[in-house]
Design a protein around this motif. Structure first.
Motif, short mmCIF file in Angstrom:
data_model
loop_
_atom_site.label_atom_id
_atom_site.label_comp_id
_atom_site.label_asym_id
_atom_site.label_seq_id
_atom_site.Cartn_x
_atom_site.Cartn_y
_atom_site.Cartn_z
N THR A 1 0.83 -1.21 0.00
CA THR A 1 0.00 0.00 0.00
C THR A 1 0.86 1.26 0.00
OG1 THR A 1 -1.71 -1.19 1.19
CG2 THR A 1 -1.84 1.21 1.24
N LEU A 2 1.95 1.26 0.78
CA LEU A 2 2.85 2.42 0.78
C LEU A 2 3.51 2.62 -0.58
CD1 LEU A 2 4.69 2.23 4.23
CD2 LEU A 2 3.32 4.12 3.36
N PHE A 3 3.93 1.53 -1.21
CA PHE A 3 4.54 1.65 -2.54
C PHE A 3 3.54 2.22 -3.54
CE2 PHE A 3 7.65 -1.48 -0.90
CZ PHE A 3 8.82 -0.86 -1.29
N GLU A 4 2.28 1.85 -3.42
CA GLU A 4 1.25 2.33 -4.35
C GLU A 4 0.79 3.75 -4.04
OE1 GLU A 4 -1.83 -0.61 -4.17
OE2 GLU A 4 -0.49 -2.19 -4.86
N SER A 5 0.70 4.10 -2.76
CA SER A 5 0.09 5.38 -2.40
C SER A 5 1.08 6.53 -2.22
CB SER A 5 -0.72 5.22 -1.11
OG SER A 5 0.14 4.94 -0.02
N SER A 6 2.36 6.24 -2.04
CA SER A 6 3.32 7.33 -1.83
C SER A 6 3.54 8.09 -3.13
CB SER A 6 4.65 6.78 -1.31
OG SER A 6 5.28 6.00 -2.30
N TYR A 7 3.92 9.34 -2.99
CA TYR A 7 4.18 10.17 -4.17
C TYR A 7 5.41 9.65 -4.91
CZ TYR A 7 3.97 14.19 -7.15
OH TYR A 7 3.84 14.99 -8.25
N GLY A 8 6.36 9.14 -4.14
CA GLY A 8 7.57 8.56 -4.70
C GLY A 8 8.33 7.83 -3.62
N TYR A 9 9.36 7.10 -4.03
CA TYR A 9 10.19 6.39 -3.06
C TYR A 9 11.56 6.13 -3.65
CZ TYR A 9 8.31 2.41 -5.73
OH TYR A 9 7.92 1.56 -6.74
N VAL A 10 12.52 5.95 -2.76
CA VAL A 10 13.88 5.55 -3.14
C VAL A 10 14.14 4.21 -2.50
CG1 VAL A 10 16.35 6.05 -2.96
CG2 VAL A 10 14.74 7.92 -3.21
N ILE A 11 14.65 3.28 -3.29
CA ILE A 11 15.05 1.98 -2.76
C ILE A 11 16.56 1.86 -2.89
CG2 ILE A 11 14.93 -0.52 -2.99
CD1 ILE A 11 12.15 -0.22 -4.12
N PHE A 12 17.21 1.61 -1.76
CA PHE A 12 18.64 1.29 -1.72
C PHE A 12 18.73 -0.21 -1.46
CE2 PHE A 12 18.41 5.73 -0.38
CZ PHE A 12 19.33 6.31 -1.23
N ARG B 1 19.09 -3.05 3.60
CA ARG B 1 18.32 -2.37 2.56
C ARG B 1 17.61 -1.20 3.20
NH1 ARG B 1 16.24 -7.90 1.54
NH2 ARG B 1 17.33 -8.43 -0.34
N GLU B 2 17.28 -0.22 2.38
CA GLU B 2 16.52 0.92 2.90
C GLU B 2 15.54 1.38 1.83
OE1 GLU B 2 18.22 4.20 5.54
OE2 GLU B 2 18.20 5.18 3.58
N VAL B 3 14.35 1.74 2.27
CA VAL B 3 13.37 2.36 1.38
C VAL B 3 12.88 3.63 2.07
CG1 VAL B 3 11.42 0.96 2.18
CG2 VAL B 3 11.28 2.09 -0.03
N ILE B 4 12.84 4.71 1.32
CA ILE B 4 12.38 6.00 1.83
C ILE B 4 11.16 6.39 1.01
CG2 ILE B 4 12.98 8.41 2.22
CD1 ILE B 4 15.96 7.47 2.08
N PHE B 5 10.04 6.59 1.70
CA PHE B 5 8.81 6.98 1.04
C PHE B 5 8.61 8.48 1.18
CE2 PHE B 5 8.04 2.53 2.13
CZ PHE B 5 7.60 2.03 0.92
N PHE B 6 8.13 9.11 0.10
CA PHE B 6 7.85 10.54 0.09
C PHE B 6 6.34 10.73 0.00
CE2 PHE B 6 12.05 9.84 -1.65
CZ PHE B 6 12.81 10.64 -0.82
N GLU B 7 5.79 11.50 0.93
CA GLU B 7 4.36 11.68 1.03
C GLU B 7 3.81 12.63 -0.03
OE1 GLU B 7 1.24 12.61 4.63
OE2 GLU B 7 3.17 13.64 4.68
N ASN B 8 4.64 13.58 -0.48
CA ASN B 8 4.13 14.61 -1.38
C ASN B 8 5.25 15.12 -2.31
OD1 ASN B 8 5.65 16.49 0.24
ND2 ASN B 8 3.94 16.48 1.68
N GLN B 9 4.86 15.96 -3.24
CA GLN B 9 5.79 16.52 -4.23
C GLN B 9 6.90 17.32 -3.55
OE1 GLN B 9 5.56 16.34 -7.87
NE2 GLN B 9 7.67 17.05 -7.65
N ASP B 10 6.57 18.09 -2.52
CA ASP B 10 7.56 18.92 -1.83
C ASP B 10 8.67 18.06 -1.22
OD1 ASP B 10 8.56 21.45 -0.71
OD2 ASP B 10 7.97 20.57 1.21
N ALA B 11 8.31 16.99 -0.55
CA ALA B 11 9.30 16.10 0.06
C ALA B 11 10.18 15.46 -1.02
CB ALA B 11 8.62 15.03 0.90
N LEU B 12 9.57 15.06 -2.11
CA LEU B 12 10.32 14.47 -3.22
C LEU B 12 11.26 15.48 -3.86
CD1 LEU B 12 10.63 11.89 -4.98
CD2 LEU B 12 8.93 12.88 -6.49
N ASP B 13 10.79 16.70 -4.05
CA ASP B 13 11.62 17.75 -4.64
C ASP B 13 12.82 18.10 -3.76
OD1 ASP B 13 10.00 17.88 -6.86
OD2 ASP B 13 8.92 19.68 -6.22
N ARG B 14 12.63 18.07 -2.43
CA ARG B 14 13.77 18.33 -1.53
C ARG B 14 14.86 17.28 -1.71
NH1 ARG B 14 9.81 18.96 2.54
NH2 ARG B 14 10.56 17.06 3.52
#
Length: 180
Positions: free
Chosen positions: A53-64, A110-123
């Motif tokens: 659900t997080l992978f589908e609903s987040s604005y974006g994510y980074v997987i290391f 491993r690490e995954v970082i989820f971004f809730e919105n465009q602003d967080a992703l842009d940062r």
């Protein structure tokens, strides 16, 4: 004069020959990292199916897929990952961290970082995202992501791959983004 023209011709030929090979090597590295990231995503979801659900609903994510970490009083870690924006691979991200404090050992995770919105992703894209001791990662276990809370538009999960590390440290994790 002829020697100068010859040197220029050799340099031009070298650029024409080596540039496509360098680009091809970079593309292969990105393809390999995307494949490793896909495997890491599957491993996160296998451990905690509610992460889908997080992978589908987040604005974006980074997987290391693999971050190496080690330290003895002063420590460091680093790894490469893939940024996904709205589910599509958008670029590569390098991470590095320096810590100071009571620590000894080494580990990989491993690490995954989820971004809730465009602003967080842009940062993050602007390499302005930096994590410190105030934002901590949650170790993935079954059901843990159901209650995930975003802090400043970001939530972080890790999954241990091996090693042993004991630490009580303060430090910061930085990111460098490069679009495809």
């Amino acid at each position: 004069m002829k020697k100068s023209k010859f040197i220029k011709l050799v340099l031009l030929a070298s650029v024409v020959y080596f540039l496509p090979h360098a680009v091809s090597a970079q593309d292969k590295a990105a393809e390999k990292l995307i494949a490793e990231s896909d495997k890491a995503k599957s491993a996160f979801i296998q451990t905690d199916p509610s992460m889908a659900t997080l992978f589908e609903s987040s604005y974006g994510y980074v997987i290391f897929p693999k971050i190496g970490k080690g330290g003895l009083i002063v420590g460091g870690s680093g790894g490469d990952g893939i940024l996904y924006e709205k589910g599509k691979a958008a670029g590569m991200v390098k991470t590095g961290q320096i810590t100071v404090g009571a620590q000894i050992g080494g580990q990989t995770y491993r690490e995954v970082i989820f971004f809730e919105n465009q602003d967080a992703l842009d940062r993050m894209k602007a390499s302005k995202t930096e994590f410190s001791s105030q934002i901590s990662a949650v170790a993935v276990k079954s059901g843990v992501s159901k209650n995930a809370k975003y802090t400043d538009g970001v939530t972080v999960f890790t999954q241990d791959l091996g090693g042993l590390m004991a630490e009580a440290t303060v430090g910061g994790q930085k990111f460098k983004y490069t679009a495809f």
